[in-house]
Motif scaffolding. Structure first.
Motif, PDB file in Angstrom:
ATOM      1  N   VAL B  42      42.262  34.475  29.103  1.00 34.90           N
ATOM      2  CA  VAL B  42      41.107  33.587  29.242  1.00 34.90           C
ATOM      3  C   VAL B  42      40.847  32.837  27.927  1.00 34.90           C
ATOM      4  CG1 VAL B  42      38.586  33.638  29.388  1.00 34.90           C
ATOM      5  CG2 VAL B  42      39.960  34.750  31.156  1.00 34.90           C
ATOM      6  N   GLY B  46      41.303  29.156  27.906  1.00 36.88           N
ATOM      7  CA  GLY B  46      39.960  28.586  28.047  1.00 36.88           C
ATOM      8  C   GLY B  46      39.498  27.779  26.841  1.00 36.88           C
ATOM      9  N   ILE B 116      39.054  31.917  33.413  1.00 34.95           N
ATOM     10  CA  ILE B 116      39.344  30.671  32.679  1.00 34.95           C
ATOM     11  C   ILE B 116      38.350  29.581  33.082  1.00 34.95           C
ATOM     12  CG2 ILE B 116      41.002  28.778  32.497  1.00 34.95           C
ATOM     13  CD1 ILE B 116      43.223  30.998  32.654  1.00 34.95           C
ATOM     14  N   THR B 120      35.964  28.074  30.307  1.00 37.77           N
ATOM     15  CA  THR B 120      36.102  26.656  29.950  1.00 37.77           C
ATOM     16  C   THR B 120      34.731  25.996  29.897  1.00 37.77           C
ATOM     17  OG1 THR B 120      38.261  26.590  30.994  1.00 37.77           O
ATOM     18  CG2 THR B 120      37.161  24.487  30.658  1.00 37.77           C
TER      19      THR B 120
END
Lengths: 355, 246
Positions: B42, B46, B116, B120
């Motif tokens: 992640v 991300g 993710i 983000t």
């Protein structure tokens, strides 16, 4: 030195767009501090953005030491920007980096070696008098100190031009004075051309060699600071050193407004004038000071003379310019000529009312 | 423990109290592995993705309306599906990637996708709170867009991103429990199979205590890291190691 030639910036299209800078030309010589003043909305910040090449002008050029910087490609612009140091209004320091690390930023971007950065940052902090604060964080410094860090950072890449975009705005008078003193010192030591954009007239008096007044995207008046202050017809001069309210003249006297126009005004000019005219001179209001070591100022005096021409000639011999204030003509815009700033117009009636 | 005794007729299928640790602790390790792998993925994906979305937006460093819209929509789709549905709907994809649809490996795929998308947005939001003047200063100092992203945007947003990472990690612990229902293993799996399906209140209680403790530890660690990375919040400056000016 930096030369700005016919700089035009238009937002939007030709018909409906806004023309923010209108063919503006301005030069700042090496070791010169040129102030640009003007009301908000006059185009000051756009001028700053275009000068630092952050904003592309619609037309015109920015020339630093003979090199034309406009019209470069984006990657070339990035290199060109390094030739102009910028001090912003907000200090723009990174809160998670120490003072030394903040000053090091432009050097890091350039890819200078660690050892090179360390010695350069040490020099810079020494120059702005903050060597002992190198390991402090921005929140531990005062506003004036933070702005000094901003100046050190702006000088990191040894630019020949320094742009100060409202750098002293929002600082207390003491911090402003220290930042101004630092800029003057640096100008002399590093042969900088400093473009000083501000709306603070007091700061202009303290720092500028030349002043230009920006209005509606054009330079409406410009010249050396002392000349403007000594020119009775200069609207910019009047804005920089406004008349405060003066005492009313006695019934048998006429109020005169006189202005220092030469270096050689004797300090005891009131006594000399009185002797020459054979009549007492009443002092109703005055403001005298030195700018760059040269006397500037103005006074409102009460004179009981029949022949104004005689008094005028006597004043001229003493290095003063001026004339009687006619209550009827008071506040007349024509008197001051075109392009008079709103502030000067606003102030004039207040003065006349008082005298 | 009285809960275990009160079960009465089902006492034969409940795990004896002394054996609960042997059941629950390996499950905890599984959960930690699962969440650890997912969070690594992640963060790796991300952070760049969040920086990309932020800078493709109007006013960003590499403004691009079409790309921004496309990317933003994709993330929103990932964000809008409830995790259970997302997990079920991508089973073929999961099997294609991992060759299986049960176990830790299979759980990592949907958890990473959901994580993710979540992270983000967190990164994007953190970058949005960095004052634009700082970007202007960096540009005037001759920084390239990549240098601006790393030194200014991400650099200034570190405490905020760590705070977001804490929230994200806790959400992933929760997702791992949901993934447990389809046989991913870990604490969630134990809680569902023993606590829920077999009414084993002892095991259920143990998993609850462990989850609460785990979340508390994550939160505490996150809070400490946020403080440590915020110079203004550091109280004891004298004891803070100072780096040599770089």
């Amino acid at each position: 030195m930096i030369q700005i030639e016919k700089l035009t910036k238009r937002y939007g299209d030709a018909e409906r767009g806004v023309l923010v800078l209108d063919s503006l030309s301005l030069g700042v010589a090496s070791r010169e501090i040129a102030a640009v003043v003007g009301p908000s909305g006059a185009g000051k910040s756009t001028l700053a953005q275009c000068t630092t090449l952050l904003e592309r002008p619609t037309s015109g050029s920015i020339i630093v030491n003979g090199d034309e910087l406009t019209g470069l490609r984006e990657s070339e612009l990035r290199l060109a920007r390094r030739r102009i140091g910028t001090v912003f209004q907000a200090d723009g320091l990174l809160s998670r980096r120490t003072v030394a690390q903040n000053v090091a930023l432009p050097l890091e971007y350039l890819g200078v070696t660690r050892a090179g950065i360390r010695s350069r940052v040490g020099d810079l902090l020494d120059r702005v008098g903050l060597l002992d604060k190198a390991q402090r964080y921005p929140h531990e410094l005062s506003g004036g100190q933070r702005q000094r860090v901003g100046i050190a950072r702006a000088l990191a890449l040894r630019p020949s031009v320094l742009l100060s975009d409202e750098a002293t705005s929002g600082l207390d008078p003491e911090s402003t004075a220290s930042v101004v003193a630092l800029l003057k010192e640096l100008r002399d030591e590093l042969d900088l051309s400093i473009l000083f954009i501000t709306h603070e007239m007091d700061t202009v008096l303290a720092v500028a060699d030349t002043v230009a007044r920006l209005d509606h995207g054009r330079i409406v008046e410009a010249g050396p600071l002392v000349d403007l202050l000594r020119d009775p017809d200069s609207a910019l001069g009047a804005t920089l050193r406004p008349y405060r309210s003066a005492l009313p003249a006695a019934p048998n006297e006429t109020a005169w407004r006189v202005q220092y126009s030469e270096d050689a005004v004797p300090p005891n000019w009131i006594a000399e004038l009185s002797t020459e005219l054979g009549t007492p001179v009443s002092l109703l209001g005055a403001s005298i000071e030195t700018v760059h070591g040269r006397a500037v100022g103005h006074a409102t005096i009460g004179l009981a003379v029949a022949d104004a021409g005689l008094a005028l000639a006597a004043l001229r011999r003493l290095g003063l310019e001026g004339g009687p204030i006619e209550p009827a003509a008071a506040g007349s815009v024509d008197e001051a000529g075109p392009g008079i700033p709103a502030t000067a117009v606003d102030r004039a009636p207040a003065l006349e009312a008082a005298s | 423990m009285s809960a275990v005794l009160a079960v009465g007729p089902l006492a034969s299928v409940t795990v004896p109290p002394l054996e609960i640790p042997a059941l629950v602790l390996p499950a905890l390790v599984d959960t930690l592995i699962m969440v650890g792998i997912v969070m690594a993925i992640v963060v790796l994906v991300g952070v760049p993705l969040g920086a990309l979305v932020h800078n493709l937006a109007p006013g960003g460093l590499i403004e691009h309306r079409a790309l921004h819209t496309a990317l933003s929509w994709t993330i929103s789709v990932g964000r809008s599906l409830p995790f259970l549905i997302l997990m079920a709907s991508i089973v073929p994809f999961t099997r294609f990637i991992t060759g299986t649809n049960i176990g830790i490996a299979a759980a990592v795929v949907p958890m990473s996708i959901a994580g993710i998308a979540f992270f983000t947005r967190i990164v994007e939001n953190s970058l949005r709170s960095v004052p634009v003047e700082l970007v202007r200063v960096a540009r005037a100092s001759g920084a390239s867009p990549l240098q601006i992203v790393t030194s200014v945007q991400l650099g200034e947003a570190v405490p905020s991103i760590i705070g977001g990472l804490t929230i994200n990690t806790i959400a992933m612990i929760e997702y791992s429990a949901i993934a447990g229902t389809i046989g991913a293993g870990g604490i969630g799996y134990v809680a569902v199979t023993y606590g829920y399906q077999r009414f084993d209140h002892g095991v259920m209680l143990a998993t609850i205590v462990i989850l609460v403790a785990l979340v508390a530890v994550v939160q505490l660690t996150g809070d400490r890291l946020v403080r440590a990375t915020t110079p203004r919040a550091r109280r004891d400056r004298a004891n803070t190691p100072r780096s040599i000016p770089a």
